[in-house]
Design a protein around this motif. Structure first.
Motif, PDB file in Angstrom:
ATOM      1  N   GLY A  27      -0.938   7.029   0.347  1.00 49.66           N
ATOM      2  CA  GLY A  27      -0.966   6.540  -0.338  1.00 49.66           C
ATOM      3  C   GLY A  27       0.505   5.642  -0.471  1.00 49.66           C
ATOM      4  N   LYS A  28       1.023   5.917   0.535  1.00 53.08           N
ATOM      5  CA  LYS A  28       2.380   4.953   0.871  1.00 53.08           C
ATOM      6  C   LYS A  28       1.861   3.423   0.178  1.00 53.08           C
ATOM      7  CE  LYS A  28       5.007   3.149   4.633  1.00 53.08           C
ATOM      8  NZ  LYS A  28       5.199   3.106   6.015  1.00 53.08           N
ATOM      9  N   ASP A  29       3.091   3.057  -0.182  1.00 49.28           N
ATOM     10  CA  ASP A  29       3.622   1.418  -1.044  1.00 49.28           C
ATOM     11  C   ASP A  29       3.108   0.148  -0.247  1.00 49.28           C
ATOM     12  OD1 ASP A  29       3.037   3.129  -3.966  1.00 49.28           O
ATOM     13  OD2 ASP A  29       5.509   3.302  -3.834  1.00 49.28           O
ATOM     14  N   THR A  30       3.803   0.180   1.153  1.00 50.25           N
ATOM     15  CA  THR A  30       4.003  -0.195   1.722  1.00 50.25           C
ATOM     16  C   THR A  30       2.690  -0.387   2.938  1.00 50.25           C
ATOM     17  OG1 THR A  30       5.732   0.348   3.373  1.00 50.25           O
ATOM     18  CG2 THR A  30       5.704  -0.921   1.566  1.00 50.25           C
ATOM     19  N   LEU A  31       1.987  -0.704   3.394  1.00 53.36           N
ATOM     20  CA  LEU A  31       1.035  -1.144   3.854  1.00 53.36           C
ATOM     21  C   LEU A  31       0.159  -2.262   4.328  1.00 53.36           C
ATOM     22  CD1 LEU A  31      -1.520   1.719   2.722  1.00 53.36           C
ATOM     23  CD2 LEU A  31      -0.565   2.238   4.696  1.00 53.36           C
ATOM     24  N   ARG A  32      -0.503  -2.566   5.851  1.00 52.06           N
ATOM     25  CA  ARG A  32      -0.488  -4.001   5.938  1.00 52.06           C
ATOM     26  C   ARG A  32      -2.345  -4.422   5.300  1.00 52.06           C
ATOM     27  NH1 ARG A  32       0.565  -4.883  12.163  1.00 52.06           N
ATOM     28  NH2 ARG A  32      -1.071  -6.380  11.536  1.00 52.06           N
ATOM     29  N   MET A  33      -2.550  -4.828   4.914  1.00 52.52           N
ATOM     30  CA  MET A  33      -3.917  -5.376   4.330  1.00 52.52           C
ATOM     31  C   MET A  33      -4.713  -5.721   5.083  1.00 52.52           C
ATOM     32  SD  MET A  33      -2.851  -7.957  -0.014  1.00 52.52           S
ATOM     33  CE  MET A  33      -3.076  -9.057   1.267  1.00 52.52           C
ATOM     34  N   ASP A  34      -4.988  -6.219   6.123  1.00 54.37           N
ATOM     35  CA  ASP A  34      -5.522  -6.355   7.541  1.00 54.37           C
ATOM     36  C   ASP A  34      -5.470  -5.262   7.934  1.00 54.37           C
ATOM     37  OD1 ASP A  34      -2.959  -5.906   8.648  1.00 54.37           O
ATOM     38  OD2 ASP A  34      -3.146  -6.878  10.242  1.00 54.37           O
ATOM     39  N   LYS A  35      -4.979  -4.378   8.281  1.00 51.02           N
ATOM     40  CA  LYS A  35      -5.433  -2.787   8.286  1.00 51.02           C
ATOM     41  C   LYS A  35      -6.342  -1.963   7.347  1.00 51.02           C
ATOM     42  CE  LYS A  35      -2.084  -1.772  12.019  1.00 51.02           C
ATOM     43  NZ  LYS A  35      -0.798  -0.576  12.681  1.00 51.02           N
ATOM     44  N   VAL A  36      -5.594  -1.869   6.076  1.00 52.67           N
ATOM     45  CA  VAL A  36      -6.770  -1.639   5.121  1.00 52.67           C
ATOM     46  C   VAL A  36      -7.970  -1.339   4.633  1.00 52.67           C
ATOM     47  CG1 VAL A  36      -6.552  -0.775   2.729  1.00 52.67           C
ATOM     48  CG2 VAL A  36      -5.146  -1.156   3.931  1.00 52.67           C
ATOM     49  N   ASN A  37      -7.839  -3.150   5.070  1.00 44.83           N
ATOM     50  CA  ASN A  37      -9.284  -3.679   5.321  1.00 44.83           C
ATOM     51  C   ASN A  37     -10.038  -3.146   6.249  1.00 44.83           C
ATOM     52  OD1 ASN A  37      -9.919  -5.280   3.196  1.00 44.83           O
ATOM     53  ND2 ASN A  37      -8.714  -7.250   3.905  1.00 44.83           N
ATOM     54  N   GLN A  38      -9.281  -2.796   7.777  1.00 42.87           N
ATOM     55  CA  GLN A  38     -10.729  -2.355   9.046  1.00 42.87           C
ATOM     56  C   GLN A  38     -10.614  -1.589   8.808  1.00 42.87           C
ATOM     57  OE1 GLN A  38      -6.731  -3.509  12.204  1.00 42.87           O
ATOM     58  NE2 GLN A  38      -8.214  -2.943  13.624  1.00 42.87           N
ATOM     59  N   VAL A  39      -9.941  -0.274   8.046  1.00 45.10           N
ATOM     60  CA  VAL A  39     -10.875   0.806   7.240  1.00 45.10           C
ATOM     61  C   VAL A  39     -11.623   0.340   6.255  1.00 45.10           C
ATOM     62  CG1 VAL A  39      -9.868   3.237   5.888  1.00 45.10           C
ATOM     63  CG2 VAL A  39      -8.339   2.211   7.914  1.00 45.10           C
ATOM     64  N   LEU A  40     -11.311  -0.077   4.972  1.00 45.27           N
ATOM     65  CA  LEU A  40     -12.210  -0.463   4.255  1.00 45.27           C
ATOM     66  C   LEU A  40     -13.897  -1.221   5.187  1.00 45.27           C
ATOM     67  CD1 LEU A  40     -10.631  -1.737   1.690  1.00 45.27           C
ATOM     68  CD2 LEU A  40     -11.050   0.205   1.922  1.00 45.27           C
ATOM     69  N   ALA A  41     -13.656  -1.348   6.209  1.00 45.79           N
ATOM     70  CA  ALA A  41     -14.862  -2.115   6.970  1.00 45.79           C
ATOM     71  C   ALA A  41     -15.997  -1.256   7.286  1.00 45.79           C
ATOM     72  CB  ALA A  41     -14.684  -3.238   7.323  1.00 45.79           C
ATOM     73  N   LEU A  42     -15.172   0.045   7.607  1.00 47.73           N
ATOM     74  CA  LEU A  42     -16.393   0.695   8.076  1.00 47.73           C
ATOM     75  C   LEU A  42     -17.156   1.630   6.827  1.00 47.73           C
ATOM     76  CD1 LEU A  42     -13.624   3.423   9.713  1.00 47.73           C
ATOM     77  CD2 LEU A  42     -15.603   2.010  10.781  1.00 47.73           C
ATOM     78  N   PHE A  43     -17.262   1.111   5.755  1.00 44.88           N
ATOM     79  CA  PHE A  43     -17.254   1.431   4.262  1.00 44.88           C
ATOM     80  C   PHE A  43     -18.607   0.225   4.070  1.00 44.88           C
ATOM     81  CE2 PHE A  43     -13.379   4.399   4.319  1.00 44.88           C
ATOM     82  CZ  PHE A  43     -14.494   5.770   4.807  1.00 44.88           C
ATOM     83  N   GLY A  44     -18.617  -0.583   4.186  1.00 44.66           N
ATOM     84  CA  GLY A  44     -18.369  -1.902   3.763  1.00 44.66           C
ATOM     85  C   GLY A  44     -17.662  -2.527   3.194  1.00 44.66           C
ATOM     86  N   HIS A  45     -16.850  -2.521   2.245  1.00 45.91           N
ATOM     87  CA  HIS A  45     -15.752  -3.032   1.577  1.00 45.91           C
ATOM     88  C   HIS A  45     -14.694  -3.809   2.046  1.00 45.91           C
ATOM     89  CE1 HIS A  45     -18.053   0.034  -0.309  1.00 45.91           C
ATOM     90  NE2 HIS A  45     -17.215  -0.531  -1.641  1.00 45.91           N
ATOM     91  N   ILE A  46     -13.899  -4.694   1.475  1.00 49.86           N
ATOM     92  CA  ILE A  46     -12.569  -5.226   1.474  1.00 49.86           C
ATOM     93  C   ILE A  46     -11.919  -4.809   0.289  1.00 49.86           C
ATOM     94  CG2 ILE A  46     -14.368  -6.768   3.513  1.00 49.86           C
ATOM     95  CD1 ILE A  46     -13.748  -8.984   1.010  1.00 49.86           C
ATOM     96  N   LEU A  47     -10.386  -5.640   0.198  1.00 54.67           N
ATOM     97  CA  LEU A  47      -9.935  -5.572  -0.340  1.00 54.67           C
ATOM     98  C   LEU A  47      -9.903  -7.244  -1.183  1.00 54.67           C
ATOM     99  CD1 LEU A  47      -5.884  -4.466   1.287  1.00 54.67           C
ATOM    100  CD2 LEU A  47      -7.548  -3.067  -1.114  1.00 54.67           C
TER     101      LEU A  47
END
Length: 76
Positions: free
Chosen positions: A41-61
């Motif tokens: 739950g780190k407060d400062t994360l790159r959104m593009d990288k979060v979206n890379q992870v979420l893409a594995l599950f078929g989701h996006i921010l």
């Protein structure tokens, strides 16, 4: 989605798929440290990288109306 919800979603989906943090990092094309930071739950994360992870599950921010988030938190 709050950070708390994001963390829970990512951890749950990763475990459902039987992936280690290392496996998920490799499949998403991000570093293991990023995955650990995300799941902690780190407060400062790159959104593009979060979206890379979420893409594995078929989701996006995506933008969500703040009022909906606040209402959901009050109902919990």
């Amino acid at each position: 989605m709050t950070m708390k919800n994001l963390v829970a979603f990512v951890k749950t989906r990763r475990k459902q798929l039987g992936l280690t943090q290392k496996d998920m990092a490799e499949k998403a094309g991000v570093g293991l440290r990023f995955v650990r930071d995300l799941e902690q739950g780190k407060d400062t994360l790159r959104m593009d990288k979060v979206n890379q992870v979420l893409a594995l599950f078929g989701h996006i921010l995506a933008p969500v109306e703040r009022k909906k988030i606040e209402n959901n938190e009050q109902e919990s």
